[in-house]
Design a protein around this motif. Structure first.
Motif, short mmCIF file in Angstrom:
data_model
loop_
_atom_site.label_atom_id
_atom_site.label_comp_id
_atom_site.label_asym_id
_atom_site.label_seq_id
_atom_site.Cartn_x
_atom_site.Cartn_y
_atom_site.Cartn_z
N ILE A 92 0.83 -1.20 0.00
CA ILE A 92 0.00 0.00 0.00
C ILE A 92 0.87 1.25 0.00
O ILE A 92 0.62 2.21 -0.75
N GLU A 93 1.92 1.24 0.81
CA GLU A 93 2.81 2.41 0.85
C GLU A 93 3.49 2.61 -0.50
O GLU A 93 3.61 3.74 -1.00
N ASP A 94 3.92 1.52 -1.10
CA ASP A 94 4.56 1.61 -2.42
C ASP A 94 3.57 2.12 -3.46
O ASP A 94 3.92 2.89 -4.36
N MET A 95 2.31 1.72 -3.34
CA MET A 95 1.29 2.19 -4.27
C MET A 95 1.14 3.71 -4.21
O MET A 95 1.12 4.39 -5.24
N PHE A 96 1.07 4.25 -2.99
CA PHE A 96 0.92 5.70 -2.86
C PHE A 96 2.18 6.42 -3.38
O PHE A 96 2.08 7.48 -4.01
N ASP A 97 3.34 5.84 -3.15
CA ASP A 97 4.57 6.44 -3.67
C ASP A 97 4.53 6.49 -5.21
O ASP A 97 4.92 7.49 -5.83
N ARG A 98 4.08 5.41 -5.81
CA ARG A 98 4.01 5.35 -7.28
C ARG A 98 2.95 6.32 -7.82
O ARG A 98 3.14 6.94 -8.87
N LEU A 99 1.82 6.42 -7.12
CA LEU A 99 0.77 7.35 -7.54
C LEU A 99 1.27 8.79 -7.48
O LEU A 99 0.96 9.62 -8.34
N GLU A 100 2.06 9.09 -6.46
CA GLU A 100 2.63 10.43 -6.36
C GLU A 100 3.65 10.66 -7.48
O GLU A 100 3.64 11.72 -8.12
N SER A 101 4.52 9.69 -7.72
CA SER A 101 5.52 9.83 -8.78
C SER A 101 4.88 10.00 -10.15
O SER A 101 5.41 10.69 -11.02
N ALA A 102 3.71 9.39 -10.33
CA ALA A 102 3.00 9.47 -11.61
C ALA A 102 2.20 10.75 -11.76
O ALA A 102 1.59 10.98 -12.81
N GLY A 103 2.15 11.58 -10.70
CA GLY A 103 1.40 12.82 -10.77
C GLY A 103 -0.09 12.67 -10.53
O GLY A 103 -0.86 13.60 -10.77
N VAL A 104 -0.51 11.49 -10.05
CA VAL A 104 -1.92 11.26 -9.77
C VAL A 104 -2.30 11.89 -8.44
O VAL A 104 -3.35 12.52 -8.31
N LEU A 105 -1.44 11.73 -7.43
CA LEU A 105 -1.67 12.31 -6.11
C LEU A 105 -0.58 13.31 -5.79
O LEU A 105 0.58 13.15 -6.21
N LEU A 106 -0.94 14.33 -5.02
CA LEU A 106 -0.01 15.37 -4.58
C LEU A 106 -0.10 15.52 -3.07
O LEU A 106 -1.09 15.12 -2.46
N ARG A 107 0.93 16.11 -2.49
CA ARG A 107 0.87 16.49 -1.08
C ARG A 107 1.59 17.81 -0.89
O ARG A 107 2.52 18.14 -1.65
#
Length: 465
Positions: free
Chosen positions: A251-266
């Protein structure tokens, strides 16, 4: 004795979902309708919104199906520059009022009772005259189930000293003296809007303290655009999302990948978000928010005293010269879900993430199309729960993909989605031409990774229990 009224449908609430539902009933049925609401005009919580609020999503897919809200333009200035226009709260409020006065009421099939308190079992009472009414209806639609909360009407969950300078964001535009500093209480959409308003009004970022009980994952608004020129961003982000989820190992890796892909931001890349509410943000807004360095991460505020802020995990000094702005209201107070179709009761909820008005319109279409087959209608309209915690993103996406798959197999639903302006993306996909190879490649990526992504999401859902 109460006055006796009759209609096919009794609609409780004339907020965005109630209006979107009725709009489809009017266009797809010959039903008679009674609408009841406690506000003085249609629009629900938009009647009491803070003055600088805007939509977080493009105006192109907000409102009711039959009437465009967007001005059809790309913003040329401001923090939404380069993206589709976002209607202001005042524009949204005026829009729903106009729909009621110039579309619903002239139809001759809608009776509207504003300033009325609904008491259950078809009974309601006027808040101004005291007149009582009893409605006999074939079905009741509870368009207030989600119980939208606003800063100006909710009760803060913390104690407030009498000497403290405290207000909801609704009153910010009326301050008549300069504070020594500002304390923004709450890390959600309202807190974001308030911080951006302060910065746009030239407040020094160092004079802003931001109480953020939980950091949140955010969505890049560029990826929500529905105009053809944004295809590579909107559908590209969906393809990248499928790839990121399918390739993830945890799950943590998924969020990291989503952020790297520009899908999620923080906002702060050094702090792991624990919240997800589906808020969208532009890159320009993100750049502005990162100027605020005094972020207070000590849990929720418990007491606002004269000279100190008492939080779950510590204390922070303050003073009566600091302006404390309450942004702690939850946009939706009721997170409980239930079956949408319940015999003579319909309870509109979200069947697609981030899109309550689309969901209400779609549910109304299903009601109009499939008659009294409750099992079939509920099978089509699986509720996609509103997210709160970061991992709620996983459950939300899983149910959303299941709904989309089921809808794609029904020719009648596919046709309705294509022609309904609140859908946003079906037309964008189906209008791709054979020679648009770059778009076809994106769609191929999306489809190729959908099954692995779904398998991984289901694995994560199971691990979360």
């Amino acid at each position: 004795m109460p006055q006796q009224l009759e209609a096919d449908y009794l609609i409780i609430g004339t907020g965005a979902m109630g209006m979107a539902f009725v709009d489809v009933l009017l266009s797809e049925t010959d039903a008679s309708i009674i609408m009841v609401d406690k506000h003085h005009k249609a629009g629900g919580h938009w009647n009491v919104a803070y003055p600088f609020v805007t939509l977080h999503q493009p105006s192109t897919f907000y409102g009711v199906s039959s009437k465009e809200l967007s001005k059809g333009r790309i913003d040329q200035t401001g923090l939404n520059k380069g993206l589709a226009d976002l209607a202001s709260g005042a524009e949204v409020s005026a829009y729903f009022d106009e729909v009621m006065r110039h579309t619903f009421l002239p139809s001759g099939r809608v009776q509207y009772y504003p300033m009325c308190q609904y008491e259950g079992d078809g009974r309601f009472t006027s808040l101004t005259s005291g007149d009582a009414y009893q409605v006999t209806a074939r079905k009741t639609v509870d368009a207030t189930w989600l119980k939208t909360s606003t800063p100006s009407t909710h009760t803060p969950g913390f104690d407030i000293a009498e000497e403290a300078w405290f207000m909801p964001p609704n009153d910010l535009a009326r301050i008549d003296r300069q504070p020594e500093g500002y304390v923004v209480i709450g890390g959600g959409k309202t807190g974001i809007d308030t911080c951006l308003w302060l910065l746009e009004n030239r407040v020094d970022p160092d004079k802003i303290r931001w109480i953020m009980p939980r950091d949140g994952w955010l969505l890049d608004r560029r990826n929500t655009q529905t105009a053809p020129e944004f295809f590579n961003y909107a559908l590209g982000a969906q393809a990248s999302q499928m790839e990121a989820v399918g390739a993830s190992e945890s799950i943590e890796d998924m969020f990291d990948r989503l952020e790297s892909a520009g899908v999620l931001l923080r906002i702060d890349t050094s702090v792991r978000p624990k919240m997800f509410h589906g808020a969208t943000i532009s890159q320009l807004e993100l750049e502005e928010l990162r100027k605020i360095k005094n972020i207070i991460r000590m849990g929720r505020l418990q007491k606002l005293e004269n000279n100190r802020l008492v939080l779950d995990d510590g204390e922070v000094p303050t003073s009566p010269d600091y302006l404390h702005i309450d942004c702690s209201a939850s946009a939706v107070e009721n997170m409980e879900i239930c079956a949408i179709f319940q015999d003579d009761l319909i309870v509109p909820q979200t069947v697609r993430p981030y899109q309550p008005v689309f969901s209400a319109a779609f549910i109304a279409h299903v009601e109009a199309t499939y008659g009294d087959d409750e099992e079939k209608k509920n099978g089509i309209c699986n509720v996609v729960p509103l997210p709160n915690h970061d991992t709620d993103w996983i459950k939300m996406q899983t149910l959303f993909m299941m709904n989309q798959y089921n809808w794609s197999r029904d020719p009648e639903i596919r046709n309705w989605l294509y022609h309904n302006r609140l859908d946003g993306f079906t037309q964008l996909v189906q209008d791709v031409k054979e020679d648009e190879t770059d778009k076809i490649e994106i769609l191929q990526r999306l489809r190729a990774n959908a099954v692995p992504a779904m398998a991984k999401l289901q694995q994560y859902v199971a691990s979360l229990g």
